[in-house]
Design a protein around this motif. Structure first.
Motif, PDB file in Angstrom:
ATOM      1  N   GLN A   4       4.771  -2.828  -9.039  1.00  0.00           N
ATOM      2  CA  GLN A   4       4.914  -1.817  -7.892  1.00  0.00           C
ATOM      3  C   GLN A   4       6.171  -0.959  -7.911  1.00  0.00           C
ATOM      4  N   ILE A   5       6.242   0.350  -8.103  1.00  0.00           N
ATOM      5  CA  ILE A   5       7.188   1.210  -8.498  1.00  0.00           C
ATOM      6  C   ILE A   5       7.734   1.471  -6.968  1.00  0.00           C
ATOM      7  N   ILE A  15      10.258  10.242 -16.930  1.00  0.00           N
ATOM      8  CA  ILE A  15      11.216  10.957 -16.214  1.00  0.00           C
ATOM      9  C   ILE A  15      11.138  11.006 -14.719  1.00  0.00           C
ATOM     10  N   ASP A  16      10.143  11.207 -14.162  1.00  0.00           N
ATOM     11  CA  ASP A  16       9.676  11.061 -12.756  1.00  0.00           C
ATOM     12  C   ASP A  16      10.417   9.734 -11.983  1.00  0.00           C
ATOM     13  N   TYR A  17       9.822   8.432 -12.924  1.00  0.00           N
ATOM     14  CA  TYR A  17      10.336   7.064 -12.412  1.00  0.00           C
ATOM     15  C   TYR A  17      12.035   7.197 -12.389  1.00  0.00           C
ATOM     16  N   GLU A  57       1.027  -1.195   0.149  1.00  0.00           N
ATOM     17  CA  GLU A  57       0.103   0.011  -0.117  1.00  0.00           C
ATOM     18  C   GLU A  57       0.748   1.285  -0.039  1.00  0.00           C
ATOM     19  N   TYR A  58       2.125   1.253   0.092  1.00  0.00           N
ATOM     20  CA  TYR A  58       2.940   2.488   0.486  1.00  0.00           C
ATOM     21  C   TYR A  58       3.464   2.931  -1.130  1.00  0.00           C
ATOM     22  N   LEU A  59       3.371   1.754  -2.136  1.00  0.00           N
ATOM     23  CA  LEU A  59       3.904   2.028  -3.519  1.00  0.00           C
ATOM     24  C   LEU A  59       2.686   2.220  -4.497  1.00  0.00           C
ATOM     25  N   GLU A  60       3.217   3.223  -5.601  1.00  0.00           N
ATOM     26  CA  GLU A  60       2.440   3.452  -6.818  1.00  0.00           C
ATOM     27  C   GLU A  60       2.569   2.003  -7.438  1.00  0.00           C
TER      28      GLU A  60
END
Ligand code: BGP
Length: 483
Positions: free
Chosen positions: A357-358, A403-405, A347-350
């Protein structure tokens, strides 16, 4: 290691694989490879998270011309004819290193041929010359899910020990041919995938097997021996060669601090790190004995195998990192994540559009974990975000999500270097759009460069620069400072 950031000679670049990128599957004297049999399965028709496996019956049908499916890995995104244009684009970004694989079936069309295919050797000569023109180091994977199909049909792939010698003949041929052009070599891409997809990882068909894990681990043993003997060859042919192993690192977390979950995560991490343990430490770890017993796995070793593994360990450890995974001793349907390798939602990950899961902080953890385990230099040879990209009216592609990843993962790499990790380089996956390994989709894009082609191979194949192209150029120019 420098405490304030990446080493001066840090190898910034990108990664590809012949079977997903080259195309020209039946040109230049190339033989069929296992990847040429993998068809595109539209998302709505897919049963599991991937569409990797093929059966003997399907292969027979395809070879008899009875299949109407699309085989995207046969055309990739046409690097074979566009390598000059593509390498010039990588040079424009300032690449220091470019990871590609040599398609084994382009050099030995049936796998067990005694003489190599000169047209195949000449193609990679031109690719490496083009790289050298721009001062780009090739990083070459010898086997990236591209086993010659003949070895599958006539030997059932790596289950047959004779394939070791066929591989050594191939490795010796390319080591001698490119000894002044290539320094960095990887033996088997994601060698651990053999337990999830024996066909993809080792050209093994398992539908008739009583115990498919037995076939997987026996095939892996032959690959371990082949990899060690390849390292021996490398040292004899060019002592400057650097040989790396390559693991799909699946970093497992316990879902809770319930000791049962912690124990489960430890076990899953052991099953993954078993592969780098053998490559880097040169022996089978004792923690696998209980697992082999429980799964009725009996690995046939020959006299001298253990000595070979011990004598010829790798120079560096390379790995792919896309996500982390969580495991629960109380797993149930509602918790299951979309990760390619399973596990439960964190649940902490996008999550990416494909359910992966990133976890950028997980990369820092993974780098510290691997470096403290092996004390050998590390190389991240795959990392990136598979995503749907949109081409705007003016042709621009605003992939700020990519870019964000990448920014977040590079930030954590920098922290790991400050933590004392010796990191050689970073080649983000799919630097130019290519065909997805697990689903054969074109729409799952990773690149800094967009390629105009859809899931069925329609399109101009024209290349265009995404926003991330210009961002990554700055990252490289500043050696990771300007993110
Ligand atoms: C790894 C493979 C690569 C690449 C990557 C991304 O398993 O080594 O070939 O494809 O995964 O996976 P996918 O293409 O399925 O998104």
């Amino acid at each position: 290691m420098s405490t304030n950031g990446f080493r001066k000679d840090f190898l910034w670049g990108g990664a590809t694989a012949a079977n997903q990128y080259e195309g020209a599957y039946n040109e230049g004297g190339k033989g069929l490879s296992t990847a040429d049999m993998v068809k595109f399965v539209p998302k709505e028709e897919r049963t599991g998270g991937h569409a990797l496996d093929v059966t003997k019956e399907e292969i027979k049908e395809i070879l008899e011309g009875k299949s109407t499916a699309t085989f995207p890995k046969r055309f990739g995104t046409d690097f074979y004819h566009r390598y000059k244009e593509d390498i010039a684009l990588l040079a424009e970004m300032g690449f220091k290193v470019f990871r590609i694989s040599i398609n084994w079936a382009r050099i030995f069309p049936n796998g067990d041929d005694t003489e190599p295919n000169e047209e195949g050797l000449a193609f990679y000569d031109k690719v490496f010359d083009e790289c050298m023109k721009f001062g780009i180091e090739p990083l070459v994977t010898l086997s990236h899910y591209e086993t010659p199909l003949g070895l599958t049909l006539n030997y059932n792939g790596w289950t047959d020990r004779r394939v070791i010698d066929f591989f050594l003949n191939y490795a010796e041929t390319v080591f001698k041919r490119y000894k002044d052009k290539v320094k960095y070599w990887l033996t088997f891409n994601e060698i651990n995938i053999v337990t999830m997809s024996p066909y993809t990882g080792a050209g093994v068909l398992t539908e008739d097997a009583e115990n498919s894990l037995q076939l997987s681990y026996q095939a892996a043993h032959h690959q371990f021996v082949a990899s060690a003997l390849t390292t021996k060859l490398a040292r004899e042919i060019n002592p400057k060669f650097q040989i790396g192993c390559m693991l799909a690192r699946s970093t497992f977390y316990p879902e809770t601090n319930n000791p049962e979950d912690v124990l489960l995560a430890q076990h899953e991490n052991q099953l993954n790190l078993f592969f780098t343990d053998v490559h880097a430490r040169g022996e089978y770890p004792s923690y696998m004995n209980r697992y082999f017993e429980e799964k009725d796995i009996h690995i046939q070793k020959e006299r001298g195998d253990d000595e070979i593994l011990k004598a010829y360990t790798v120079d560096f450890i390379s790995f792919s990192y896309y996500m982390s995974l969580s495991v629960s001793s109380q797993e149930n349907e509602a918790k299951v994540s979309g990760n390619l390798f399973g596990g439960v939602k964190n649940e902490y990950l996008e999550t990416s559009d494909w359910g992966w899961q990133i976890d950028p902080v997980g990369l820092r953890y993974t780098l510290n974990d691997l470096y403290s385990r092996y004390q050998k230099p590390l190389f991240i040879v795959e990392n990136g975000l598979g995503a749907y990209d949109k081409v705007e009216e003016d042709g621009s592609i605003h992939d700020d999500y990519r870019i964000d990843y990448l920014r977040k993962h590079i930030e954590q790499m920098k922290e790991a270097v400050k933590d004392g990790v010796d990191l050689l380089g970073y080649t983000s996956w799919g630097c130019i759009d290519l065909v997805s390994a697990s689903t054969s989709e074109m729409s799952k894009r990773y690149g800094f460069v967009y390629v105009d082609q859809d899931d069925f191979g329609n399109g101009s194949l024209d290349r265009s620069r995404k926003d991330s192209f210009y961002w990554y150029k700055k990252v490289i120019e500043s050696n990771g400072e300007d993110l």
